[in-house]
Design an enzyme around this catalytic site. Structure first.
Site, PDB file in Angstrom:
ATOM      1  N   SER B  15       0.820  -1.208   0.000  1.00 48.71           N
ATOM      2  CA  SER B  15       0.000   0.000   0.000  1.00 48.71           C
ATOM      3  C   SER B  15       0.850   1.251   0.000  1.00 48.71           C
ATOM      4  CB  SER B  15      -0.953   0.005   1.188  1.00 48.71           C
ATOM      5  OG  SER B  15      -0.232   0.056   2.378  1.00 48.71           O
ATOM      6  N   CYS B  16       2.108   1.138   0.387  1.00 54.79           N
ATOM      7  CA  CYS B  16       2.955   2.321   0.349  1.00 54.79           C
ATOM      8  C   CYS B  16       4.381   1.903   0.028  1.00 54.79           C
ATOM      9  CB  CYS B  16       2.945   3.070   1.661  1.00 54.79           C
ATOM     10  SG  CYS B  16       3.937   4.552   1.578  1.00 54.79           S
ATOM     11  N   PRO B  17       5.000   2.359  -1.026  1.00 58.50           N
ATOM     12  CA  PRO B  17       4.428   3.267  -2.000  1.00 58.50           C
ATOM     13  C   PRO B  17       3.383   2.642  -2.916  1.00 58.50           C
ATOM     14  CG  PRO B  17       6.739   2.840  -2.518  1.00 58.50           C
ATOM     15  CD  PRO B  17       6.429   2.099  -1.272  1.00 58.50           C
TER      16      PRO B  17
END
Ligand SMILES: Cc1cc2nc3c(=O)[nH]c(=O)nc-3n(C[C@H](O)[C@H](O)[C@H](O)COP(=O)(O)OP(=O)(O)OC[C@H]3O[C@@H](n4cnc5c(N)ncnc54)[C@H](O)[C@@H]3O)c2cc1C
Lengths: 394, 79
Positions: B15-17
């Site tokens: 989900s991140c990045p």
């Protein structure tokens, strides 16, 4: 049980924490690193944008517990099939292998970047490069500053925007705001890739007049024409470029089998156990591993603890937790918090969060030795994204 | 369609990045005619990939949602 040998390649954040966390009476532990200096890399940001004179570097030997053997050599080959690590000077056989070689920046991967990188520096490579950014900022008298990452893979996802925020703070305090345009470019659909964090930082970017160019994935740089071109067909003309070079897994290590590497030279692993694909006795942690989390010291730390538990006790699982500090300038900050099961949550921008970032930097050396393990256990539990989501809402 | 023109990207849990990182890197290494199958879990990915496709001039062929996976088929028609 007979003692087992563990060879750890790379004594950065991940490799050092792991070496210090393994049971002394069960393992003979060897860390091989090509350098005997250990840098706290997040400090590059403050050398580049605040002119910090504190380099934050220590001798690796002083960071490892006494029973851990440290070898200063560069690893050139790893044969996972036969369990052998090769350096220029020798060979090391292992029962367990941990690859913790990090990622390194390489400006020559983008056409035209090496030329300007030499002159303008960057804050992801080393102290010298970071000092160039500070020097150039101080010599700047107005015009356009273009700042951003030149490749989708980058250490510490907040760090490109942190650079933009701190640039604006510097320019503003120097009284150059009226004569300066700051353009932040990013390969992502929005200024910060995770939506909830973007919701918090976008209004700040607007308020501070930082122009954002999304979907700007750098293709090439025309150094003579002071222009950055994107794969998507856009361009930015600059007076002062602050460009983060592409980062990839280290080159120069020949792996057998080669199929454990992905196209960015990262090691393919199981995202829960950090086990190298196809090898029960080999692990990769930290930036070097192809794990769908951010490339951060916090992740290197948490993955090292998972692998230590697996080797010490037999079982553990990494939940994909991220917890990246994010300096937004003027003494405020936030954290990017998420996990495999919880997409990044909303978290406030406060003075205390920036204070926490600086506290973590201050206790870094001790945290490598496990001095604060109990506090970290509580801290990560209390800041669990599922728990925080209830408090700060969707 | 040969296997060489087809690439599977498993970005589940990322989900991140996030998945767009994997897609952007795959796009750099792609050629016209390639097909990319992207697996993700963060629902935000749907709008992001659509926006990416319209920006780069590429084609989102299909988006299917199962209980634990969003599958997006992308065809590279512009480089
Ligand atoms: C500007 C900036 C800001 C950052 N901010 C943060 C932050 O706020 N919070 C955070 O958590 N993280 C942050 N990071 C990221 C963090 O520094 C890294 O993610 C972390 O250091 C990764 O740890 P690692 O052990 O995987 O790799 P590293 O710490 O990079 O260590 C890799 C080691 O492997 C060795 N090595 C490489 N190749 C070989 C070889 N062939 N033979 C022998 N040894 C080898 C290297 O010498 C090195 O010592 C930031 C990074 C930067 C650049």
């Amino acid at each position: 049980m007979s003692r087992k040998s563990v060879v750890i390649i790379g004594g950065g954040a991940g490799g050092t924490i792991l070496a210090n966390s393994l049971r002394k009476n069960a393992f003979d532990i060897t860390v091989i690193d090509k350098s005997d200096k250990h840098y706290f890399q997040p400090q590059f940001l403050y050398i580049a944008f605040k002119g910090s004179k504190e380099n934050m570097v220590r001798n690796e030997r002083s960071l490892l517990k006494k029973h851990v053997k440290l070898v200063k050599e560069s690893v050139s080959a790893v044969d996972l099939v036969n369990g052998i690590v090769k350096t220029v000077d020798g060979e090391y056989r292992y029962d367990y292998l941990v690859i913790a070689t990090g990622i390194t920046s390489n400006a020559s991967l983008i056409s035209g970047l090496a030329e300007i990188n030499e002159k303008f520096g960057d804050y992801h490579t080393n102290v010298e490069q970071s000092k160039k950014v500070w020097k150039n900022l101080n010599g700047f008298n107005g015009g356009t500053i273009a700042i951003g990452q030149s490749y989708p893979l980058c250490k510490c996802p907040p760090s490109p925007l942190e650079g933009a925020f701190l640039t604006e703070e510097f320019i503003n305090l120097k009284g150059l705001k009226g004569k300066t345009k700051i353009i932040f470019f990013t390969p992502y659909p929005r200024a910060y890739p995770a939506e909830k964090v973007n919701d918090e930082v976008e209004p700040l970017l607007k308020a501070r007049g930082i122009e954002v160019r999304t979907f700007f994935d750098v293709d090439r740089i025309d150094a003579a024409g002071n222009t950055i071109y994107s794969i998507e067909g856009d361009s930015i003309k600059y007076d002062l470029p602050i460009i983060i070079p592409p980062c990839k897994g280290v080159s120069g290590i020949r792996y057998e089998p080669q199929s454990i590497l992905n196209t960015d030279n990262l090691i393919k692993v199981d995202k829960y156990t950090c086990r190298v694909e196809g090898f029960d006795n080999a692990f990769a942690i930290g930036d070097a591993a192809a794990i769908p989390t951010s490339k951060s010291g916090v992740d290197a730390h948490l993955e090292a603890k998972v692998v230590a538990k697996i080797l010490n006790k037999g079982d553990a699982k990494f939940d994909g937790r991220t917890h990246c500090p994010f300096d937004v300038g003027y003494g405020k900050g936030t954290f990017v918090i998420g996990s495999y099961d919880e997409p990044v949550i909303r978290y406030p921008i406060t003075h205390i969060n920036l204070f926490m970032k600086h506290v973590m930097a201050k206790i870094y050396w001790g945290s490598l030795k496990g001095t604060y393990d109990d506090i970290f256990d509580i801290y990560f539990k209390e800041t669990n994204p599922a728990k925080l989501k209830k408090k700060y809402g969707k | 369609m040969t296997d060489q023109n087809r690439k599977l990207i498993d970005s589940r849990g990322s989900s991140c990045p996030g998945p767009i990182t994997d897609l952007a890197i795959a796009y750099r290494n792609s050629k016209i005619g390639d097909e990319i199958e992207l697996w993700a879990t963060d629902p935000g990915v749907k709008a992001d990939i659509q926006a990416w496709a319209s920006k780069t001039g590429n084609l989102v062929e299909s988006i299917t949602e199962d209980k634990d996976r969003i599958t997006i088929m992308i065809k590279i028609i512009k480089r």
